[in-house]
Design an enzyme around this catalytic site. Structure first.
Site, short mmCIF file in Angstrom:
data_model
loop_
_atom_site.label_atom_id
_atom_site.label_comp_id
_atom_site.label_asym_id
_atom_site.label_seq_id
_atom_site.Cartn_x
_atom_site.Cartn_y
_atom_site.Cartn_z
N HIS A 103 14.94 35.66 -16.85
CA HIS A 103 14.48 34.89 -15.69
C HIS A 103 14.02 35.81 -14.56
O HIS A 103 14.70 36.75 -14.18
CB HIS A 103 15.59 33.96 -15.19
CG HIS A 103 15.12 32.99 -14.15
ND1 HIS A 103 14.44 31.85 -14.46
CD2 HIS A 103 15.21 33.03 -12.80
CE1 HIS A 103 14.13 31.21 -13.35
NE2 HIS A 103 14.58 31.89 -12.32
N HIS A 142 22.17 30.77 -6.91
CA HIS A 142 21.90 31.87 -6.00
C HIS A 142 22.17 31.44 -4.56
O HIS A 142 22.15 30.25 -4.24
CB HIS A 142 20.47 32.40 -6.16
CG HIS A 142 19.40 31.36 -6.08
ND1 HIS A 142 19.13 30.47 -7.08
CD2 HIS A 142 18.50 31.08 -5.11
CE1 HIS A 142 18.13 29.68 -6.75
NE2 HIS A 142 17.74 30.02 -5.54
N ASP A 191 16.17 30.34 4.63
CA ASP A 191 16.13 28.93 4.25
C ASP A 191 15.02 28.76 3.22
O ASP A 191 13.93 29.29 3.39
CB ASP A 191 15.84 28.04 5.46
CG ASP A 191 17.03 27.91 6.41
OD1 ASP A 191 18.07 28.54 6.14
OD2 ASP A 191 16.90 27.20 7.43
N HIS A 194 22.92 27.51 -4.05
CA HIS A 194 22.33 26.34 -4.70
C HIS A 194 21.79 26.78 -6.05
O HIS A 194 21.76 27.97 -6.38
CB HIS A 194 21.23 25.72 -3.84
CG HIS A 194 19.99 26.55 -3.74
ND1 HIS A 194 19.85 27.57 -2.84
CD2 HIS A 194 18.82 26.52 -4.45
CE1 HIS A 194 18.66 28.13 -2.97
NE2 HIS A 194 18.02 27.52 -3.94
#
Length: 384
Positions: free
Chosen positions: A262, A299, A305, A335
């Site tokens: 990934h 992560h 943000d 998240h």
């Protein structure tokens, strides 16, 4: 965009006499950034661009902010917004900070004036609709998937050709560029860049307007909206050249960078602004290591943000989002994929998602007008 372009008639030297057929002078305007040390273009007008007959303030541009509560993940369903107006007055600002403001628009009325943002560059992402970006630099046709990059100080108008129009707008308080790591010392995009100059569209048609009358140009300056009336059409340029002008890049022309495992979000970066980046998530092959996990790992945004605007497709790491969803994952909270999405991704070889991401390095604030669009349960959507 740092490559030279010219349109129309220009003299063979800068700052010399350039006369009309009647013998009078064309009016030269140097339009540059960073106190003449940044990029610039030189435009030649029929009329003095300083000649204003009326000036007035219309309103403050800033949008009221919500009273802050618990730091949490947010989800706004933008297709539920009943947005009207034109492409400027119809903007609904959702997230803002000192560097950038993020808005949506679904305009139903034409622009009967011109607009100029004098506080910074803009990106208008075209989710739906076709038309022409009319500017002082010429015309730039647009279609779904286009990023329209409009530099500070550009006088423009969106001429919408479609019945349905929807935009995601990124208003910067500074300069928007291509990522520095993809450019050589001359500004050329290098071989490892996910797009190149061939993918970029620039104005190719310059219409010089000679009409006289009353023409309004609305200007965003000092976070306020002002109105200026001219006695001549503001798009009266007969020629220009330089490095500062609007340009278009379509998200479908972004070539994704993939790997055997990934890849982190920076491989999707498309633009850079002051304290923020813009990334493009496009259809791509998944990782090809035999034991790879295509879904992203959990992560933490330690100092940024993360905002995602979902355009279309199957969003493999999320549930409950839809076309037009806008999510914000703030700094301070980890998240990642929703329950079941990690296992479900194993063995898959491709994703068809299309989304625009904005990562900001200063906290974003939610506007009061965004609250009517919020999915209040999103913070708890990771529960089993």
């Amino acid at each position: 965009m740092p490559f030279y372009h010219q349109l129309g008639q220009i003299p063979n030297k800068r700052h010399i006499q350039f006369r009309k057929p009647d013998g009078s002078l064309y009016l030269e305007q140097v339009m540059g950034t960073k106190g003449f040390s940044g990029i610039q273009s030189i435009l030649y007008h029929l009329n003095p661009p300083t000649q204003v007959s009326t000036a007035k303030k219309i309103r403050d541009w800033a949008t009221p902010i919500e009273q802050e509560g618990a730091n949490r993940h947010r989800h706004f369903i933008t297709f539920e917004a009943k947005i009207e107006g034109d492409p400027i007055d119809g903007r609904l600002h959702l997230l803002v900070n000192e560097d950038v403001a993020l808005a949506i628009a679904k305009p139903v009325e034409p622009m009967n004036y011109f607009f100029r943002n004098s506080d910074g560059d803009e990106i208008i992402f075209v989710h739906q609709g076709e038309g022409i970006l009319e500017t002082v630099f010429g015309e730039l046709p647009y279609r779904p998937g286009d990023y329209l990059v409009i530099p500070v100080g550009t006088t423009y108008r969106l001429e919408m050709k479609s019945k349905e129009n929807r935009f995601f707008i990124i208003e910067s308080f500074g300069e928007i560029t291509t990522p520095k790591r993809y450019r050589n010392e001359h500004g050329q995009l290098m071989e490892h860049s996910p797009f190149c100059e061939r993918d970029i569209r620039v104005p190719t048609k310059l219409n010089t307007h000679t009409e006289l009358g009353k023409f309004e140009v609305r200007v965003k300056a000092r976070n306020q909206l002002h109105s200026y009336i001219y006695d001549f059409h503001p798009l009266d340029v007969v020629g220009w050249d330089g490095y500062l002008y609007p340009w278009a890049f379509n998200i479908d022309d972004f070539e994704p960078i993939t790997g055997s495992i990934h890849q982190p979000p920076p491989v999707h970066q498309t633009f850079a602004g002051p304290n923020f980046v813009v990334c493009s998530f496009v259809p791509r092959m998944y990782d090809y290591h035999p034991e790879s996990i295509p879904a992203p790992y959990y992560h933490s945004n330690v100092n940024s943000d993360e905002v995602l605007y979902y355009v279309k497709g199957n969003f493999m790491s999320r549930r409950g989002v839809q076309e037009g969803s806008l999510t914000m994952h703030p700094s301070g909270l980890p998240h990642g994929p929703h329950p079941g999405k990690i296992e479900a991704s194993i063995g898959k070889d491709r994703t068809e998602e299309l989304a625009v991401m904005v990562d900001t390095f200063r906290p974003l604030k939610v506007t009061k007008q965004a609250l009517a669009l919020e999915d209040q349960n999103y913070m708890y959507s990771w529960l089993p």
